[in-house]
Scaffold this motif. Sequence first.
Motif, mmCIF file in Angstrom:
data_model
loop_
_atom_site.group_PDB
_atom_site.id
_atom_site.type_symbol
_atom_site.label_atom_id
_atom_site.label_comp_id
_atom_site.label_asym_id
_atom_site.label_seq_id
_atom_site.Cartn_x
_atom_site.Cartn_y
_atom_site.Cartn_z
ATOM 1 N N PHE A 1 -15.639 -6.937 -2.110
ATOM 2 C CA PHE A 1 -14.357 -8.251 -1.423
ATOM 3 C C PHE A 1 -13.972 -8.056 -0.082
ATOM 4 O O PHE A 1 -13.228 -8.560 0.410
ATOM 5 N N ALA A 2 -13.524 -7.040 0.438
ATOM 6 C CA ALA A 2 -12.582 -6.244 1.248
ATOM 7 C C ALA A 2 -13.002 -7.024 1.976
ATOM 8 O O ALA A 2 -12.097 -7.721 3.455
ATOM 9 N N PRO A 3 -14.152 -7.181 2.634
ATOM 10 C CA PRO A 3 -14.280 -7.442 4.142
ATOM 11 C C PRO A 3 -14.539 -9.251 4.375
ATOM 12 O O PRO A 3 -13.931 -10.015 5.002
ATOM 13 N N TYR A 4 -13.756 -9.935 3.331
ATOM 14 C CA TYR A 4 -13.656 -11.093 3.233
ATOM 15 C C TYR A 4 -11.797 -12.049 2.998
ATOM 16 O O TYR A 4 -11.237 -11.735 1.428
ATOM 17 N N PRO A 5 -11.306 -12.169 3.999
ATOM 18 C CA PRO A 5 -9.920 -12.189 3.851
ATOM 19 C C PRO A 5 -9.908 -13.156 2.258
ATOM 20 O O PRO A 5 -8.504 -13.691 2.163
ATOM 21 N N GLN A 6 -10.539 -14.279 2.202
ATOM 22 C CA GLN A 6 -10.253 -15.454 2.493
ATOM 23 C C GLN A 6 -10.350 -15.414 0.374
ATOM 24 O O GLN A 6 -10.052 -15.781 -0.651
ATOM 25 N N ALA A 7 -10.793 -13.759 0.230
ATOM 26 C CA ALA A 7 -10.844 -13.738 -1.561
ATOM 27 C C ALA A 7 -9.011 -13.379 -1.617
ATOM 28 O O ALA A 7 -8.903 -11.877 -1.358
ATOM 29 N N GLN A 8 -9.391 -13.631 -3.136
ATOM 30 C CA GLN A 8 -7.420 -12.718 -3.371
ATOM 31 C C GLN A 8 -8.359 -12.061 -4.624
ATOM 32 O O GLN A 8 -8.728 -12.435 -5.814
ATOM 33 N N ILE A 9 -7.680 -10.365 -4.480
ATOM 34 C CA ILE A 9 -8.310 -8.927 -5.118
ATOM 35 C C ILE A 9 -6.584 -9.180 -5.773
ATOM 36 O O ILE A 9 -6.551 -8.405 -5.045
#
Length: 390
Positions: free
Chosen positions: A34-42
Motif C-alpha cells: 500500500f505504500a506507493p499510494y499516498p491516499q491509503a492510510q496505513i
Amino acid sequence: MTPQQKIEILQTLIHIKSVNAHETDVADYLASLFAPYPQAQIEKVPFAPGRDNLVVTIGNPAGPQLGLSGHMDVVAAGDETAWTHPPFGGEIVDGRLFGRGASDMKSGLAAIVITMLEFLEQGTPLAGSLRLLATVGEETGEYGAATLTDAGYADHLAGLIIAEPSGLDQVVYTARGVIDYKVVSTGVASHSAQPENGVNAIDNLMEFYNAVGPLMAKYTKTDPVLGGLLHNVDLISGGEQVNSIPAHAELMANMRTIPAYPNQIIYDELEALIDRLNQEPGVQLELSYSYPEEAIPGDPQAPLVQLAKQISDDVCQHETQIVGSGGANDGAEFLRAKADFTSIEIGPGSDTSHQVDEYIELDDYLQAIAFYETLVPAFFAQIGQSSKRQ
C-alpha cells in the motif's frame, strides 16, 4: 494487476512463517504493497512485540465504511516431513497452491488486500471507505480483533466481511461462541500410606468433573442452524508419583455456545459450582477462562447477507447457501464495537485447513478477488438506496 502478480502476493504470504506469532512480518509486507499510494492510510496497531495488527483505510471518508478482515497467523505445520509440498514453499501443482495458510486464511487475506490495491491502482471512485482489519492471534483466541475493537477501529463500520475459508458457495451469518476454561485443584501432598495427612487434589477435581456434566446438560435449547450447547472436558492432569497423595490437579474444557445462551449465563453457573464445592472441607478449586467469545446471532435476511449471496451466485455461477458455523471467528470481537452492523464470513478455501498439504485452488482464489471487487460497490449502492428510502 495480472493474475500472476496476484498469485505471487499469495506465495509471498505463504513464505512468511507467521505460526501463532510473527504477524508483524506479514503486516510489514502488506503495508509495503500500500505504500506507493499516498491516499491509503496505513496504521500498525501493536498487540505484543512482533505481533502488530494492520489497519489500512482507503476511499471516501464521507460515506459509509465497510470492513474487510482477515487474520495473519497460521497454525503450526506439524511434522514437516509428512508434507508432500514444503509447508512454507507456496508450490503450485496442477492449479493448486500448497502451503500452511493457503486455505486458512492467507488466500482470503490476499484476496481482500488485492481488492483494495486494484481499486487504488485503477482509481476506482468509491461511495464510502474500505477498511482492512488484518489481525493477529485469531487461531489462538481472536485477541488481535479484540485489540482493534477496544481501540475503536470498528466503531464506524456499516458492515464487515471476514474472508475466512467458508468457500465462495457459502455465506456464514451466524456462528457458535467459545468458552475455554481451566479448573485447578490445590491439595496437600502426603505419603499414600498416610492419606489422612494430605488432601487429594484429584479427588476434589473429580467432584467438579462429576457435577459439571449434568449442570451443562440442563441447557437443552437448540439453535435451528447451529444446534445445541456443546461441553467437553478435553484435558486432565494431576499428581506427581504413584505413592504420593497429589497436591495438584487440573482440567481444561471447551464449550461451543449458541445465541440462546450468552456466555455470562455459563460463567455464572461455573462460578456458582466452584463456590459451592469450595465450601467443602479441604476443597480449593480455582476457575479461569482463555479468550472466550460470544456466539454471533445474525439474521439470514440481513441486507448484507442477501447481497453477498446474490453477488456470489452471479460472479461464481453457483447456488450460494446461507449457513452457520460451528467455529468462532473475529466477528465475535468486532461486534462489540459501538456501531450496529452485520458481520458475515465468506472467502476462498478448501477442506484442507490445518491439515498436511493444505492448499487453495488458484481458480477459487482469483474468483474470490472478482467477488469482493463486485461486492464492495454493490454494498455502497445498497446503503445509498436504503438512505434514500428513509
